[in-house]
Design a protein around this motif. Structure first.
Motif, PDB file in Angstrom:
ATOM      1  N   TYR A 108     123.609 -14.387  21.215  1.00 23.05           N
ATOM      2  CA  TYR A 108     123.375 -15.319  19.564  1.00 23.05           C
ATOM      3  C   TYR A 108     121.885 -15.839  20.267  1.00 23.05           C
ATOM      4  CZ  TYR A 108     128.283 -14.093  19.135  1.00 23.05           C
ATOM      5  OH  TYR A 108     129.617 -13.491  18.466  1.00 23.05           O
ATOM      6  N   PHE A 109     121.636 -16.501  19.037  1.00 24.47           N
ATOM      7  CA  PHE A 109     120.992 -17.640  19.289  1.00 24.47           C
ATOM      8  C   PHE A 109     121.763 -18.691  18.329  1.00 24.47           C
ATOM      9  CE2 PHE A 109     117.389 -20.379  18.017  1.00 24.47           C
ATOM     10  CZ  PHE A 109     116.766 -20.773  19.178  1.00 24.47           C
ATOM     11  N   VAL A 110     121.621 -20.447  18.501  1.00 24.92           N
ATOM     12  CA  VAL A 110     122.029 -21.238  18.008  1.00 24.92           C
ATOM     13  C   VAL A 110     121.192 -22.112  17.939  1.00 24.92           C
ATOM     14  CG1 VAL A 110     124.262 -22.652  18.079  1.00 24.92           C
ATOM     15  CG2 VAL A 110     124.274 -21.341  19.261  1.00 24.92           C
ATOM     16  N   LEU A 111     120.605 -22.087  16.667  1.00 26.37           N
ATOM     17  CA  LEU A 111     119.562 -22.539  15.345  1.00 26.37           C
ATOM     18  C   LEU A 111     120.239 -24.583  15.936  1.00 26.37           C
ATOM     19  CD1 LEU A 111     119.505 -21.209  12.373  1.00 26.37           C
ATOM     20  CD2 LEU A 111     118.253 -21.397  14.287  1.00 26.37           C
ATOM     21  N   MET A 112     119.211 -25.496  16.157  1.00 23.94           N
ATOM     22  CA  MET A 112     119.844 -26.821  15.750  1.00 23.94           C
ATOM     23  C   MET A 112     119.809 -27.110  14.665  1.00 23.94           C
ATOM     24  SD  MET A 112     116.865 -27.838  18.807  1.00 23.94           S
ATOM     25  CE  MET A 112     116.195 -26.803  19.056  1.00 23.94           C
ATOM     26  N   GLY A 113     121.275 -26.512  13.802  1.00 23.14           N
ATOM     27  CA  GLY A 113     121.191 -27.079  12.472  1.00 23.14           C
ATOM     28  C   GLY A 113     121.015 -26.170  11.223  1.00 23.14           C
ATOM     29  N   ARG A 114     120.266 -26.675  10.409  1.00 25.23           N
ATOM     30  CA  ARG A 114     119.474 -25.353   9.439  1.00 25.23           C
ATOM     31  C   ARG A 114     118.304 -26.906   8.334  1.00 25.23           C
ATOM     32  NH1 ARG A 114     125.585 -25.482   6.136  1.00 25.23           N
ATOM     33  NH2 ARG A 114     125.978 -27.251   5.544  1.00 25.23           N
ATOM     34  N   LEU A 115     117.586 -25.731   7.859  1.00 18.81           N
ATOM     35  CA  LEU A 115     116.736 -26.337   7.166  1.00 18.81           C
ATOM     36  C   LEU A 115     117.171 -27.453   5.868  1.00 18.81           C
ATOM     37  CD1 LEU A 115     113.793 -23.006   6.322  1.00 18.81           C
ATOM     38  CD2 LEU A 115     113.782 -25.748   8.237  1.00 18.81           C
TER      39      LEU A 115
END
Length: 200
Positions: A108-115
Motif C-alpha cells: 500500500y501507499f496511504v495518501l495524506m488525504g485527497r486533492l
C-alpha cells in the motif's frame, strides 16, 4: 465559587475536545461528555489513557505512510505480500477496508488525504512526490488507484494516474462496483473485493 468555575472550564474543555471528532457537533459532544462523567468515569479514564498512549506510540510507516507502532509496518515487512502491486488509498481507514475484503495481497501507499483545490489541498499536501518515488522503486509493476469515488477522489486518481503513467508504470483503477460518491471505508466488503478483482 472558584471551584465551580474551574469545573465548568474543565467540562467546556472536554466538550470542545470531543467536537474535534468528525461529525460531532456541540450537542453530541455534550451528550458524550455528560455520559462519561456521570455514568462511566472508568471508561473516561480508559479513553484518556488510550488516546495518550496512541499519540505517543503511533507514527507513520516510512514506506507506506499508514499508522503503525513499528517501522516498517507489519504489512510492508510481510514477505508474503506481492511487492509488484501497490494500492494507493486516501486514509489508513481505507487501507483497513481493503484488508478486510481479503481480495488484495499487495502493498500500500496511504495518501495524506485527497486533492481539494478549493480547500488549498494540492499534490504536495497529499504526499504525491513520495508516492512517485515509492512506485518507481524498480519492483512495483502495477499501481492500483483505490481512492474513493467522490469528486475529490476521482480528481486525485486522475492526477496521480497521469503522473504515474508518465513514469512508465501500469496504472489501474478500482472497478465501478464501488458506488459513486462513496468513501471506501463505508463500502461493504464483497463490493470492495469485486472492485479489486475487476479493476481497470
Amino acid at each position: 465559587m472558584a471551584t465551580g468555575a474551574g469545573r465548568r472550564d474543565a467540562l467546556d474543555e472536554l466538550i470542545e475536545a470531543l467536537r474535534k471528532l468528525p461529525g460531532v457537533g456541540v450537542k453530541s459532544a455534550q451528550r458524550m461528555a455528560y455520559h462519561l462523567l456521570q455514568h462511566d468515569r472508568p471508561g473516561a479514564q480508559a479513553l484518556a489513557g488510550a488516546l495518550t498512549h496512541a499519540v505517543q506510540a503511533v507514527r507513520h510507516c516510512s514506506r507506506c505512510h499508514t499508522f503503525t507502532e513499528t517501522d516498517p509496518c507489519a504489512t510492508c515487512a510481510d514477505p508474503r505480500r506481492d511487492a509488484r502491486l501497490l494500492a494507493v488509498v486516501e486514509t489508513p481507514a481505507d487501507q483497513a477496508a481493503l484488508e478486510r475484503s481479503g481480495g488484495y495481497k499487495g502493498l500500500y501507499f496511504v495518501l495524506m488525504g485527497r486533492l481539494s483545490p478549493l480547500d488549498g489541498v494540492g499534490t504536495a499536501e497529499i504526499g504525491a512526490e513520495r508516492l512517485l518515488e515509492r512506485a518507481a522503486d524498480g519492483v512495483v509493476e502495477e499501481v492500483v488507484l483505490a481512492t474513493g469515488f467522490t469528486a475529490e477522489g476521482e480528481l486525485t486518481a486522475q492526477a496521480l494516474a497521469a503522473a504515474l503513467k508518465a513514469r512508465g508504470l501500469k496504472v489501474t483503477r478500482l472497478a465501478r462496483g464501488v458506488p459513486a460518491g462513496s468513501d471506501l471505508e463505508y463500502v461493504d466488503l464483497s463490493t470492495i473485493a469485486y472492485a479489486l478483482h475487476d479493476r481497470r
